[in-house]
Design a protein around this motif. Structure first.
Motif, PDB file in Angstrom:
ATOM      1  N   LEU A   1       0.835  -1.207   0.000  1.00 24.22           N
ATOM      2  CA  LEU A   1       0.000   0.000   0.000  1.00 24.22           C
ATOM      3  C   LEU A   1       0.866   1.253   0.000  1.00 24.22           C
ATOM      4  N   ARG A   2       1.986   1.193   0.715  1.00 22.94           N
ATOM      5  CA  ARG A   2       2.897   2.359   0.736  1.00 22.94           C
ATOM      6  C   ARG A   2       3.406   2.642  -0.672  1.00 22.94           C
ATOM      7  N   ILE A   3       3.779   1.548  -1.383  1.00 22.49           N
ATOM      8  CA  ILE A   3       4.277   1.724  -2.756  1.00 22.49           C
ATOM      9  C   ILE A   3       3.193   2.345  -3.623  1.00 22.49           C
ATOM     10  N   GLU A   4       1.977   1.809  -3.505  1.00 26.33           N
ATOM     11  CA  GLU A   4       0.893   2.322  -4.342  1.00 26.33           C
ATOM     12  C   GLU A   4       0.573   3.769  -3.998  1.00 26.33           C
ATOM     13  N   ALA A   5       0.664   4.108  -2.711  1.00 23.33           N
ATOM     14  CA  ALA A   5       0.375   5.489  -2.305  1.00 23.33           C
ATOM     15  C   ALA A   5       1.395   6.440  -2.905  1.00 23.33           C
ATOM     16  N   GLY A   6       2.618   5.935  -3.154  1.00 27.09           N
ATOM     17  CA  GLY A   6       3.673   6.780  -3.678  1.00 27.09           C
ATOM     18  C   GLY A   6       3.659   6.970  -5.173  1.00 27.09           C
ATOM     19  N   VAL A   7       2.762   6.238  -5.866  1.00 25.13           N
ATOM     20  CA  VAL A   7       2.720   6.334  -7.324  1.00 25.13           C
ATOM     21  C   VAL A   7       2.265   7.720  -7.765  1.00 25.13           C
ATOM     22  N   GLN A   8       2.906   8.244  -8.812  1.00 25.75           N
ATOM     23  CA  GLN A   8       2.488   9.552  -9.331  1.00 25.75           C
ATOM     24  C   GLN A   8       1.172   9.424 -10.064  1.00 25.75           C
ATOM     25  N   ARG A   9       0.260  10.325  -9.780  1.00 26.89           N
ATOM     26  CA  ARG A   9      -1.039  10.222 -10.422  1.00 26.89           C
ATOM     27  C   ARG A   9      -1.378  11.485 -11.189  1.00 26.89           C
ATOM     28  N   VAL A  10      -2.235  11.309 -12.196  1.00 22.74           N
ATOM     29  CA  VAL A  10      -2.644  12.419 -13.049  1.00 22.74           C
ATOM     30  C   VAL A  10      -4.140  12.600 -12.916  1.00 22.74           C
ATOM     31  N   LYS A  11      -4.623  13.793 -13.151  1.00 23.79           N
ATOM     32  CA  LYS A  11      -6.073  14.022 -13.096  1.00 23.79           C
ATOM     33  C   LYS A  11      -6.751  13.302 -14.247  1.00 23.79           C
TER      34      LYS A  11
END
Lengths: 265, 68
Positions: free
Chosen positions: B17-27
């Motif tokens: 979950l920590r890794i996924e939380a750190g993923v860069q996201r776009v609108k």
């Protein structure tokens, strides 16, 4: 002893609460970015016209359900596999069968054509993915040249060659995906994370990178980094088994089809 | 023993979950418009949209030969 037990329980509780808060944070982040729906952005786009499809060829020869097929890069040959245990390579222009092999199991759920066109891979209830070099030598039987590459502990649901004939990616009912070296049969990387059978996979278009997406009976679609074995992102929007996943050609998106009768993009 | 398994599993979940939380996201608006422009750019190369000219279609029906 007793204190060890207590310590473990504490850690378990704190880990669980951290997991919950991370999940909540992820949902928040996703919601923040969800500023508009795709169909709203696409409002002004002209709808596609009537799509006319015409059956050009029918390839007859399998004795039971056809479970999988794959095109050869020559855009002419097709490999298909069936519940009857047979794998057939067809010339789609002439409808001739060029090769046929009978597998030692029924339900051959996966088959794939090698990028070179010189081999095919297939597997199913035998829990393996085997590679068969395609030979036109009448004296050689295809079955004799069979090479068992992947070994899973449950059925093989999907397989795909990577950019070359040398590596195969497999998905299995044992809940894992795996990357194998064809020549040595060695396991190069395994991908753990699905909570149930993995039913499908698709490699990212080669220009965009080393990832693939998989879908499973745990209702999740997961995107993986092929080199590290790490799950990069997981999507849990379906309400039932994810039977099929496909990358969008740009590599920036993927679609998934599910037993819940929806396709998600 | 099952306690240690649970802890190990929970730890893995938290790491994931920590890794996924750190993923860069776009609108979504940005991602949608990028996807749409990709689609439009490649539309003319898409036989499902543009159709396949009969002269280039290897699967078109062949007229039976007539022996005169």
């Amino acid at each position: 002893m007793a204190t060890d037990g207590l310590h473990e329980n504490e850690t378990l509780a704190t880990l669980k609460s951290e997991a919950e808060s991370l999940k909540g944070k992820l949902e928040e982040e996703r919601a923040k970015l969800h500023d508009v729906e795709l169909h709203q952005v696409a409002e002004r786009v002209e709808a596609l016209g009537q799509f006319v499809m015409k059956t050009r060829r029918t390839l007859k020869g399998h004795g039971n359900k056809v479970l999988c097929m794959d095109w050869c890069k020559d855009k002419r040959r097709i490999v298909s596999s069936s519940q009857d245990g047979k794998v057939i390579v067809w010339d789609s222009f002439t409808t001739n069968k060029e090769h046929a092999v009978t597998m030692p199991c029924t339900w051959v759920m996966a088959c794939a054509y090698a990028p070179s066109g010189c081999a095919i891979a297939c597997g199913g209830l035998d829990n393996k993915c085997s590679v068969y070099p395609l030979t036109f030598d009448k004296n050689e039987s295809m079955a004799a040249k069979k090479k068992s590459v992947a070994m899973h502990t449950n059925y093989l649901s999907a397989c795909s060659f990577t950019n070359s004939d040398m590596q195969i990616l497999t998905a299995s009912g044992d809940g894992t995906c795996a990357l194998w070296d064809v020549e040595s049969g060695q396991l190069l990387q395994s991908f753990h994370g699905h909570g149930a059978d993995v039913l499908c996979l698709d490699l990212a278009p080669s220009e965009t990178g080393n990832t693939f997406v998989s879908g499973g009976c745990d209702k999740k679609s997961m995107v993986w980094d092929m080199r590290s074995g790490q799950c990069v992102q997981a999507f849990e929007t379906h309400e039932s088994d994810v039977n099929s996943v496909r990358y969008y050609p740009s590599g920036d998106a993927f679609a998934s089809g599910s037993d819940d009768a929806t396709v998600c993009f | 023993m099952s306690a240690t398994n649970n802890v190990a599993q929970a730890r893995k979940l938290v790491e994931q979950l920590r890794i996924e939380a750190g993923v860069q996201r776009v609108k979504v608006s940005k991602a949608s418009s990028e996807l749409m422009s990709y689609c439009e750019q490649h539309a003319r190369n898409d036989p499902l949209l543009v159709g396949v000219p009969a002269s280039e279609n290897p699967f078109k029906d062949k007229k039976p030969c007539v022996i005169l």
